[in-house]
Design a protein around this motif. Structure first.
Motif, PDB file in Angstrom:
ATOM      1  N   LEU A 126       0.851  -1.182   0.000  1.00  0.00           N
ATOM      2  CA  LEU A 126       0.000   0.000   0.000  1.00  0.00           C
ATOM      3  C   LEU A 126       0.891   1.237   0.000  1.00  0.00           C
ATOM      4  O   LEU A 126       1.768   1.387   0.852  1.00  0.00           O
ATOM      5  CB  LEU A 126      -0.911   0.021   1.229  1.00  0.00           C
ATOM      6  N   TYR A 127       0.666   2.112  -0.973  1.00  0.00           N
ATOM      7  CA  TYR A 127       1.467   3.316  -1.114  1.00  0.00           C
ATOM      8  C   TYR A 127       0.593   4.516  -0.737  1.00  0.00           C
ATOM      9  O   TYR A 127      -0.472   4.711  -1.312  1.00  0.00           O
ATOM     10  CB  TYR A 127       1.966   3.464  -2.550  1.00  0.00           C
ATOM     11  N   ARG A 128       1.066   5.295   0.218  1.00  0.00           N
ATOM     12  CA  ARG A 128       0.332   6.509   0.608  1.00  0.00           C
ATOM     13  C   ARG A 128       1.158   7.718   0.189  1.00  0.00           C
ATOM     14  O   ARG A 128       2.317   7.869   0.596  1.00  0.00           O
ATOM     15  CB  ARG A 128       0.081   6.540   2.116  1.00  0.00           C
ATOM     16  N   GLY A 157      -1.360  -0.268 -11.807  1.00  0.00           N
ATOM     17  CA  GLY A 157      -2.137  -1.209 -11.008  1.00  0.00           C
ATOM     18  C   GLY A 157      -1.791  -1.193  -9.541  1.00  0.00           C
ATOM     19  O   GLY A 157      -1.882  -2.209  -8.854  1.00  0.00           O
ATOM     20  N   MET A 158      -1.422  -0.037  -9.032  1.00  0.00           N
ATOM     21  CA  MET A 158      -1.018   0.065  -7.635  1.00  0.00           C
ATOM     22  C   MET A 158      -2.223   0.230  -6.716  1.00  0.00           C
ATOM     23  O   MET A 158      -3.281   0.699  -7.128  1.00  0.00           O
ATOM     24  CB  MET A 158      -0.055   1.243  -7.466  1.00  0.00           C
ATOM     25  N   ASN A 159      -2.055  -0.173  -5.465  1.00  0.00           N
ATOM     26  CA  ASN A 159      -3.004   0.143  -4.408  1.00  0.00           C
ATOM     27  C   ASN A 159      -2.444   1.341  -3.657  1.00  0.00           C
ATOM     28  O   ASN A 159      -1.331   1.268  -3.111  1.00  0.00           O
ATOM     29  CB  ASN A 159      -3.169  -1.034  -3.437  1.00  0.00           C
ATOM     30  N   ALA A 160      -3.189   2.436  -3.629  1.00  0.00           N
ATOM     31  CA  ALA A 160      -2.624   3.657  -3.062  1.00  0.00           C
ATOM     32  C   ALA A 160      -3.691   4.564  -2.468  1.00  0.00           C
ATOM     33  O   ALA A 160      -4.843   4.586  -2.919  1.00  0.00           O
ATOM     34  CB  ALA A 160      -1.849   4.425  -4.137  1.00  0.00           C
ATOM     35  N   ILE A 161      -3.278   5.298  -1.466  1.00  0.00           N
ATOM     36  CA  ILE A 161      -4.057   6.392  -0.910  1.00  0.00           C
ATOM     37  C   ILE A 161      -3.394   7.682  -1.378  1.00  0.00           C
ATOM     38  O   ILE A 161      -2.180   7.846  -1.208  1.00  0.00           O
ATOM     39  CB  ILE A 161      -4.073   6.353   0.629  1.00  0.00           C
ATOM     40  N   GLU A 211      -5.175   1.741   7.364  1.00  0.00           N
ATOM     41  CA  GLU A 211      -4.199   1.839   6.293  1.00  0.00           C
ATOM     42  C   GLU A 211      -3.488   0.529   5.987  1.00  0.00           C
ATOM     43  O   GLU A 211      -2.753   0.431   5.027  1.00  0.00           O
ATOM     44  CB  GLU A 211      -3.164   2.915   6.639  1.00  0.00           C
ATOM     45  N   ARG A 212      -3.731  -0.512   6.775  1.00  0.00           N
ATOM     46  CA  ARG A 212      -3.048  -1.782   6.535  1.00  0.00           C
ATOM     47  C   ARG A 212      -4.009  -2.910   6.160  1.00  0.00           C
ATOM     48  O   ARG A 212      -3.583  -3.999   5.831  1.00  0.00           O
ATOM     49  CB  ARG A 212      -2.234  -2.182   7.771  1.00  0.00           C
ATOM     50  N   SER A 213      -5.296  -2.665   6.220  1.00  0.00           N
ATOM     51  CA  SER A 213      -6.237  -3.710   5.833  1.00  0.00           C
ATOM     52  C   SER A 213      -7.420  -3.089   5.130  1.00  0.00           C
ATOM     53  O   SER A 213      -7.870  -2.004   5.479  1.00  0.00           O
ATOM     54  CB  SER A 213      -6.731  -4.487   7.074  1.00  0.00           C
TER      55      SER A 213
END
Length: 228
Positions: A126-128, A148-152, A219-221
């Motif tokens: 997870l990239y914030r 295709g990233m997972n990000a906030i 932020e982790r799940s």
């Protein structure tokens, strides 16, 4: 690719004829899944499917960055590589003042190489990132989503903790080969508390949810049991 040629290609991909129109054109396109994924496939073709670097870097620095007013300067690729190696392998990454995404892209690319594309799962990372510039944000979102990233992504002032909005970018298929979906997180007290936002500023983004998993519980799940 020559800088002038790269500019022509970027303008053609997003259907603009002048540089100042590009940020708004990209932002509008991001909210239209069919149009943006068509643009992403065109981008991949023009850049030979090479996503290891920020293809907007030189263009943005030359045409969009406001060095005088906002003191915008880009981190050289060599420095980004060193910084990424110093951070090392981690399932959680945070970067303030992310610009168009050069450093976070380098980190993502190293994460993939560490595991190899065959074993890399976007859900494991997870990239914030945070960015103040209205001009840079559309490029940043596009860069995260095409990979295709997972990000906030927080669009706001990292020091004052004021924000125009918070985006959740998610790879719904959880595969290296898929683009990410775009979600605008609600303008709620819960979101403000979670991301330490003191106030909302500027024009709000429209309600927009694409992912089946509708909330980040923390932020982790990622949880699908609690809805926006």
């Amino acid at each position: 690719m020559q800088d002038e040629k790269a500019m022509e290609i970027i303008h053609d991909i997003f259907g603009v004829n002048e540089s100042f129109k590009l940020p708004d054109a990209i932002m509008e396109m991001l909210f239209d899944k069919e149009r943006r994924e068509t643009a992403m496939r065109r981008y991949l073709k023009e850049y030979d499917n090479d996503l290891s670097f920020d293809g907007f870097h030189k263009y943005y620095e030359a045409e969009q960055a406001n060095r005088k007013k906002d003191k915008q300067d880009f981190t050289p690729d060599t420095v980004a590589t060193i910084m990424s190696k110093l951070v090392g392998s981690s399932d959680m990454y945070y970067e303030p003042a992310a610009g168009t995404g050069g450093i976070v892209i380098t980190k993502w690319w190293n994460d993939i190489k560490d595991k190899s594309p065959f074993f890399y799962k976007p859900s494991n990372n997870l990239y914030r990132v945070e960015e103040l510039s209205d001009r840079a944000l559309p490029f940043l979102l596009f860069n995260l989503m095409i990979r295709g990233m997972n990000a906030i992504v927080i669009h706001g002032d990292v020091l004052e903790r004021s924000a125009r909005g918070v985006f959740f970018v998610q790879n719904d298929l959880d595969t290296y080969m898929a683009f990410s979906s775009l979600n605008v997180m609600p303008y709620s007290d819960e979101v403000m508390k979670e991301f330490e936002i003191k106030e909302w500023t500027g024009e709000r983004y429209p309600e927009h949810i694409e992912s089946k998993l509708e909330v980040i519980k923390n932020e982790r799940s990622i949880s699908s049991t609690t809805k926006f």
